[in-house]
Write an enzyme that holds these catalytic residues in place. Sequence first.
Site: not given
Ligand code: AMP
Ligand code: MG
Length: 487
Positions: A93, A113, A176, A183, A252, A262
């Site tokens: 996203r 983002k 951002r 990463r 990640d 993040d």
């Molecule tokens: P995060 O917990 O934000 O670090 O996200 C972990 C993974 O989930 C990353 O690959 C993000 O891009 C994906 N992700 C988190 N929220 C969304 C969303 N609303 N739509 C698509 N991918 C998401």
């Molecule tokens: Mg992330």
Amino acid sequence: MKALDELTFDNRFARLGDAFSTHVLPEPLDEPRLVVASNAAMALLDLDPAVAETPVFAELFSGHTLWAEAEPRAMVYSGHQFGGYTPQLGDGRGLLLGEVYNAAGEHWDLHLKGAGMTPYSRMGDGRAVLRSSIREFLASEALHALGIPSSRALCVIGSSTPVWREKQERGAMVLRLAPSHVRFGHFEYFYYTKKPEQQAELAEHVLNLHYPECREQPEPYLAMFREIVERNAEMIAKWQAYGFCHGVMNTDNMSILGITFDFGPFAFLDDFDAHFICNHSDHEGRYSFSNQVPIGQWNLSALAQALTPFISVDALKEALGLYLPLYQAHYLDLMRRRLGLTTAEDEDQKLVEQLLKLMQNSGVDYTLFFRRLGDEPAALAVAKLRDDFVDLAGFDAWAGLYKARIERDGDYSEEQRRVRMHAVNPLYILRNYLAQNAIAAAESGDYSEVRRLHEVLSKPFEEQAGMEQYAQRPPDWGKHLEISCSS
Ligand code: AMP
Ligand code: MG
């Protein structure tokens, strides 16, 4: 100062090609409007702060228009999430719009983002809500102002686009800035998918662009890994010294540059609590406040594993061995400074540990304690702070040691001590409840509170007239807010 159309792009990561990222256009948000912008971040791009108020600014950072030279790309990576390996993650996203150079020759990734679905969205909608975008914006800029290495944030753009989480919310985007968005998980992805050529290309890219000084070393990749270990040790020491809890230290979410990256359900401690868990989905407390220290090392070992094609296991182990001693040295140095000390004694670590234990037992406000300790001469300060402690005998014993330690420390005036302590002990931190107030107002269309809070947090060490309400312990409702992981 530049206008928006005068930014200079050089999209080095995009040039690595399709094995590393995928071309995706941002999906615009409806009725974009500026929620908040950071003048300090605008300056990093040489942008005139006034351009933030122009309609084209909101259009650019909500996906409606793009610079001709931008090349929006979704990056692929993987990572260890809560200890388990997820073979493919990626920008689900968010998009790397491009890389911009400023007049000083510094280069900044522009990452948008909340920009819509990508091939890495899995089950997600590609969106970010206003609440989480404001939190990331405020945290990035507040950490930076505290001197804690962090990605930066240029602005938040709000919209009328509905986004479903536990309830209907509004979509937003945060822009951002970071010198790199690589990463730990990028290296893990190419290692576990067994793509050694691409992994080598990635390693060369990071080495050349971000660790050029390591080129001069006999083993450049090892020198780079050592540097990454050192930067992480220092970053996490600062988190611990200032009470920052990241909440989702998956690999990640760990930057190859050793910057805080993040932002999710993060929190700053109000009352000191070593066992604090800010992420309410973290049932085991893997990422609790005190666990951040060993998890930092765990994450570096995961990166080390991915670097075994380039560096011998023995050398990697040796470099990993630097982490804890470096962490401890940085942490103790910071805590000494927070206590107003200018010299080092062997017993200082014990002095810090005893204090934290007393604070833990009494639920003392972590930030205000250190600030107040610097407000007055040591004897008067501890006398005033005494009331906050339940274990009075314990506190008196500590205070005795502290006063004696300050006396041995050096020949400086109380005023010099005060100035020195106030320069390292913030009065204002991003308390969850303050963020919550600003978010509630923003959700009803009033952005003044987000802007004011951002302003206050940009000078955390400076007492600001009329801003007393930002330097208080949380009210009862704001004490144990559950911050949803869904963002
Ligand atoms: P995060 O917990 O934000 O670090 O996200 C972990 C993974 O989930 C990353 O690959 C993000 O891009 C994906 N992700 C988190 N929220 C969304 C969303 N609303 N739509 C698509 N991918 C998401
Ligand atoms: Mg992330």
